[in-house]
Design a protein around this motif. Structure first.
Motif, PDB file in Angstrom:
ATOM      1  N   ASP A   1     -34.806   8.108   0.752  1.00  2.51           N
ATOM      2  CA  ASP A   1     -34.541   7.214  -0.379  1.00  2.51           C
ATOM      3  C   ASP A   1     -34.062   5.831   0.034  1.00  2.51           C
ATOM      4  N   ASN A   2     -33.624   5.665   1.273  1.00  7.20           N
ATOM      5  CA  ASN A   2     -33.182   4.355   1.738  1.00  7.20           C
ATOM      6  C   ASN A   2     -34.408   3.560   2.183  1.00  7.20           C
ATOM      7  N   PHE A   3     -34.674   2.448   1.485  1.00  6.76           N
ATOM      8  CA  PHE A   3     -35.885   1.676   1.742  1.00  6.76           C
ATOM      9  C   PHE A   3     -35.978   1.215   3.195  1.00  6.76           C
ATOM     10  N   LEU A   4     -34.884   0.692   3.741  1.00  8.21           N
ATOM     11  CA  LEU A   4     -34.928   0.185   5.116  1.00  8.21           C
ATOM     12  C   LEU A   4     -35.202   1.296   6.121  1.00  8.21           C
ATOM     13  N   VAL A   5     -34.565   2.435   5.938  1.00  6.43           N
ATOM     14  CA  VAL A   5     -34.788   3.571   6.844  1.00  6.43           C
ATOM     15  C   VAL A   5     -36.222   4.072   6.722  1.00  6.43           C
ATOM     16  N   SER A   6     -36.716   4.191   5.492  1.00  6.71           N
ATOM     17  CA  SER A   6     -38.082   4.696   5.310  1.00  6.71           C
ATOM     18  C   SER A   6     -39.116   3.739   5.901  1.00  6.71           C
TER      19      SER A   6
ATOM     20  N   ALA B   1     -41.624   9.035   0.338  1.00  8.13           N
ATOM     21  CA  ALA B   1     -41.224   9.452  -1.002  1.00  8.13           C
ATOM     22  C   ALA B   1     -39.709   9.305  -1.114  1.00  8.13           C
ATOM     23  N   PRO B   2     -39.239   8.530  -2.085  1.00 11.19           N
ATOM     24  CA  PRO B   2     -37.797   8.309  -2.214  1.00 11.19           C
ATOM     25  C   PRO B   2     -37.074   9.303  -3.121  1.00 11.19           C
ATOM     26  N   ARG B   3     -37.817  10.147  -3.835  1.00 12.97           N
ATOM     27  CA  ARG B   3     -37.213  11.058  -4.807  1.00 12.97           C
ATOM     28  C   ARG B   3     -37.828  12.448  -4.675  1.00 12.97           C
ATOM     29  N   VAL B   4     -37.125  13.453  -5.158  1.00  9.29           N
ATOM     30  CA  VAL B   4     -37.569  14.838  -5.062  1.00  9.29           C
ATOM     31  C   VAL B   4     -38.920  15.044  -5.734  1.00  9.29           C
ATOM     32  N   ASP B   5     -39.095  14.535  -6.963  1.00  7.04           N
ATOM     33  CA  ASP B   5     -40.354  14.771  -7.675  1.00  7.04           C
ATOM     34  C   ASP B   5     -41.551  14.172  -6.945  1.00  7.04           C
ATOM     35  N   ALA B   6     -41.395  12.975  -6.420  1.00  6.15           N
ATOM     36  CA  ALA B   6     -42.482  12.340  -5.664  1.00  6.15           C
ATOM     37  C   ALA B   6     -42.768  13.119  -4.380  1.00  6.15           C
ATOM     38  N   ALA B   7     -41.721  13.581  -3.727  1.00 11.55           N
ATOM     39  CA  ALA B   7     -41.890  14.345  -2.489  1.00 11.55           C
ATOM     40  C   ALA B   7     -42.613  15.660  -2.753  1.00 11.55           C
TER      41      ALA B   7
ATOM     42  N   ASP C   1     -34.846  13.662   4.305  1.00  8.15           N
ATOM     43  CA  ASP C   1     -33.438  13.336   4.065  1.00  8.15           C
ATOM     44  C   ASP C   1     -32.882  14.410   3.129  1.00  8.15           C
ATOM     45  N   ILE C   2     -31.622  14.770   3.319  1.00  8.87           N
ATOM     46  CA  ILE C   2     -31.020  15.801   2.471  1.00  8.87           C
ATOM     47  C   ILE C   2     -30.624  15.248   1.109  1.00  8.87           C
ATOM     48  N   ASN C   3     -30.070  14.045   1.067  1.00  9.30           N
ATOM     49  CA  ASN C   3     -29.625  13.436  -0.188  1.00  9.30           C
ATOM     50  C   ASN C   3     -30.626  12.374  -0.605  1.00  9.30           C
ATOM     51  N   LEU C   4     -31.309  12.631  -1.700  1.00  8.52           N
ATOM     52  CA  LEU C   4     -32.316  11.698  -2.210  1.00  8.52           C
ATOM     53  C   LEU C   4     -31.823  11.120  -3.528  1.00  8.52           C
ATOM     54  N   ALA C   5     -31.163   9.981  -3.440  1.00  9.36           N
ATOM     55  CA  ALA C   5     -30.640   9.294  -4.623  1.00  9.36           C
ATOM     56  C   ALA C   5     -29.780  10.228  -5.474  1.00  9.36           C
ATOM     57  N   GLY C   6     -28.908  10.990  -4.804  1.00 13.29           N
ATOM     58  CA  GLY C   6     -27.990  11.871  -5.503  1.00 13.29           C
ATOM     59  C   GLY C   6     -28.523  13.271  -5.763  1.00 13.29           C
ATOM     60  N   GLN C   7     -29.801  13.513  -5.474  1.00 14.73           N
ATOM     61  CA  GLN C   7     -30.370  14.852  -5.615  1.00 14.73           C
ATOM     62  C   GLN C   7     -30.526  15.460  -4.233  1.00 14.73           C
ATOM     63  N   GLU C   8     -30.254  16.755  -4.134  1.00 14.67           N
ATOM     64  CA  GLU C   8     -30.466  17.444  -2.863  1.00 14.67           C
ATOM     65  C   GLU C   8     -31.960  17.653  -2.643  1.00 14.67           C
TER      66      GLU C   8
ATOM     67  N   PHE D   1     -33.378  20.025  -1.043  1.00 16.73           N
ATOM     68  CA  PHE D   1     -33.691  21.399  -0.683  1.00 16.73           C
ATOM     69  C   PHE D   1     -34.914  21.979  -1.404  1.00 16.73           C
ATOM     70  N   PRO D   2     -35.208  21.576  -2.655  1.00 15.52           N
ATOM     71  CA  PRO D   2     -36.466  22.063  -3.259  1.00 15.52           C
ATOM     72  C   PRO D   2     -37.698  21.607  -2.460  1.00 15.52           C
ATOM     73  N   VAL D   3     -37.621  20.429  -1.879  1.00 15.93           N
ATOM     74  CA  VAL D   3     -38.717  19.929  -1.049  1.00 15.93           C
ATOM     75  C   VAL D   3     -38.809  20.777   0.217  1.00 15.93           C
ATOM     76  N   ALA D   4     -37.663  21.071   0.822  1.00 17.31           N
ATOM     77  CA  ALA D   4     -37.632  21.901   2.026  1.00 17.31           C
ATOM     78  C   ALA D   4     -38.237  23.275   1.743  1.00 17.31           C
ATOM     79  N   THR D   5     -37.871  23.853   0.627  1.00 13.32           N
ATOM     80  CA  THR D   5     -38.389  25.171   0.257  1.00 13.32           C
ATOM     81  C   THR D   5     -39.904  25.128   0.091  1.00 13.32           C
ATOM     82  N   ARG D   6     -40.405  24.076  -0.563  1.00 14.09           N
ATOM     83  CA  ARG D   6     -41.854  23.950  -0.765  1.00 14.09           C
ATOM     84  C   ARG D   6     -42.574  23.781   0.564  1.00 14.09           C
ATOM     85  N   LEU D   7     -42.004  22.993   1.467  1.00 13.74           N
ATOM     86  CA  LEU D   7     -42.612  22.820   2.790  1.00 13.74           C
ATOM     87  C   LEU D   7     -42.667  24.152   3.534  1.00 13.74           C
TER      88      LEU D   7
END
Length: 133
Positions: A18-23, A41-47, A62-69, A71-77
């Motif tokens: 979610d951090n633009f510079l890091v991404s 992808a900066p947010r869970v839904d986009a990811a 990243d674990i924290n995506l603009a205040g959302q965890e 982990f749903p992305v990790a599970t899907r992967l």
């Protein structure tokens, strides 16, 4: 200029940050190393939408995506069999669900060469001999 690591050349790597510079830093660096970057992808839904793409060789999550965890992305992967690594400023392994604690983690701030080496090793292309600047 060092030779780009063959182990990243042609790999499709999803970046979830979610951090633009890091991404952008990750996108630029991985591209220089020959990888095709999916996202970032900066947010869970986009990811989650990008997780459905075919041919992903790995993901940096990243674990924290603009205040959302993330982990749903990790599970899907995991469900799709896509190897991934966590990139996080969090040091507390207890915050990661038990079923995800075996996933490799790099602490922020990280060194891009270390990201490339771990990605090559963990995403199934063997050890990196030469990495990008």
């Amino acid at each position: 200029m060092p030779q780009k690591p063959a182990e990243l050349r042609g790999m499709r790597i999803l970046v979830v940050e979610d951090n633009f510079l890091v991404s952008e830093m990750l996108r630029d660096f991985l591209s220089q190393c020959g990888a095709e970057v999916v996202g970032p992808a900066p947010r869970v839904d986009a990811a989650l939408q990008l997780c459905e793409q075919e041919g992903l060789d790995g993901a940096l999550l990243d674990i924290n995506l603009a205040g959302q965890e993330g982990f749903p992305v990790a599970t899907r992967l995991l469900e799709r069999g896509v190897p991934f690594m966590f990139l996080s400023g969090y040091d507390d392994v207890e915050m990661i669900p038990c079923g995800l604690r075996h996933i490799p983690r790099l602490a922020k701030p990280f060194d891009c060469n270390e990201v490339a080496e771990m990605a090559a090793r963990h995403f199934g292309r063997g050890a990196v001999r030469n990495v990008c600047d």
